[in-house]
Design an enzyme around this catalytic site. Structure first.
Site, mmCIF file in Angstrom:
data_model
loop_
_atom_site.group_PDB
_atom_site.id
_atom_site.type_symbol
_atom_site.label_atom_id
_atom_site.label_comp_id
_atom_site.label_asym_id
_atom_site.label_seq_id
_atom_site.Cartn_x
_atom_site.Cartn_y
_atom_site.Cartn_z
ATOM 1 N N VAL A 177 -33.900 -47.017 -10.455
ATOM 2 C CA VAL A 177 -32.790 -47.352 -9.564
ATOM 3 C C VAL A 177 -32.989 -46.626 -8.234
ATOM 4 O O VAL A 177 -32.885 -45.400 -8.161
ATOM 5 C CB VAL A 177 -31.423 -46.954 -10.166
ATOM 6 C CG1 VAL A 177 -30.293 -47.452 -9.259
ATOM 7 C CG2 VAL A 177 -31.270 -47.515 -11.568
ATOM 8 N N GLU A 178 -33.299 -47.386 -7.212
ATOM 9 C CA GLU A 178 -33.493 -46.826 -5.871
ATOM 10 C C GLU A 178 -33.119 -47.888 -4.837
ATOM 11 O O GLU A 178 -33.031 -49.073 -5.145
ATOM 12 C CB GLU A 178 -34.939 -46.366 -5.683
ATOM 13 C CG GLU A 178 -35.973 -47.468 -5.898
ATOM 14 C CD GLU A 178 -37.396 -46.932 -5.799
ATOM 15 O OE1 GLU A 178 -37.820 -46.635 -4.653
ATOM 16 O OE2 GLU A 178 -38.079 -46.812 -6.843
#
Length: 249
Positions: A135-136
């Site tokens: 998750v970025e």
């Protein structure tokens, strides 16, 4: 006069020290000086993560460089499969490395579709590391962050679906900006893989990490792609503990 001389005597070294620290900070932030490899070298278990950007991979050559694990990009969002995943997954399997497959989270796709894509692409993970949810931010998401509560709910839903499928807690990879906006205080039961290419993560995340991505500018022998660099990581444990992390049914 004596008091002024004494103040000057203290002030000059302090200014020099401040300027030195400022210059060092600028060099570290600009990546002209890397201090993370020094701290990472103290960890017994070294590894990498990669995708199609590293091109054709000689897995035996990479293994001989001293790494013990590798995370391979499998999927992204609800439709994208990394073009070299199948090749990398098969070729890495016979090397003795602990390998895992990661999914790049989309803020714009339903969690159910993302979980289905990962499951259908990766399949069985017996003997492999737990699934990873990356998750970025991407594109313009950092400048225009998605709504917090809705994003947290979608991340949780996707983690739940992966856990149901593989009967193990997924590993959660993230960066500092995303960690502090969405992850912190919400997913403490999940193993954390944190990115920090400037210094060793610690008090500023307020919890322990399992994997640390300490470099995105490393160069190794064993791959030929458009991207000359490869991500380097360490595991916060022993080789035996890493093997025990692999899924066994």
């Amino acid at each position: 006069m004596k008091k002024q001389s004494r103040k000057r005597y203290i002030l000059i070294p302090s200014c020099i020290l401040f300027l030195f620290l400022l210059v060092m900070a600028i060099l570290i932030i600009s990546k002209r000086i890397a201090i993370t490899p020094y701290f990472a070298s103290r960890y017994e278990v070294q590894g990498i993560d990669l995708s199609h950007y590293q091109g054709e991979v000689d897995w035996d050559q990479l293994r001989q460089s001293g790494i013990s694990f590798a995370f391979i990009k499998a999927t992204e969002g609800s439709r994208t499969v990394d073009e070299r995943f199948s090749e990398n997954w098969q070729n890495a399997a016979g090397t003795g490395l602990c390998i895992g497959a990661y999914h790049f989270f989309s803020f714009d796709s339903p969690a159910e579709d993302q979980a289905a894509l990962y499951k259908n692409t990766v399949g069985n993970l017996d003997g492999r590391l737990p699934p990873v949810l990356d998750v970025e931010y991407y594109g313009k998401k950092e400048k225009n962050p998605p709504e917090r509560e809705k994003t947290i709910a979608e991340i949780q839903k996707l983690l739940d679906l992966l856990e149901i499928e593989y009967q193990v807690k997924p590993i959660l990879y993230t960066t500092y900006p995303v960690y502090h906006r969405y992850i912190q205080d919400n997913f403490d039961s999940y193993p954390l893989w944190i990115r920090n290419v400037y210094y060793k993560p610690g008090f500023d995340i307020g919890r322990d990490w399992l994997f640390w991505q300490y470099s995105d500018t490393s160069v190794m022998e064993g791959y030929q792609g458009e991207e000359p660099y490869i991500d380097r990581n360490v595991f916060a444990g022993s080789k035996e503990e890493l093997k025990n992390l692999c899924i066994r049914r």
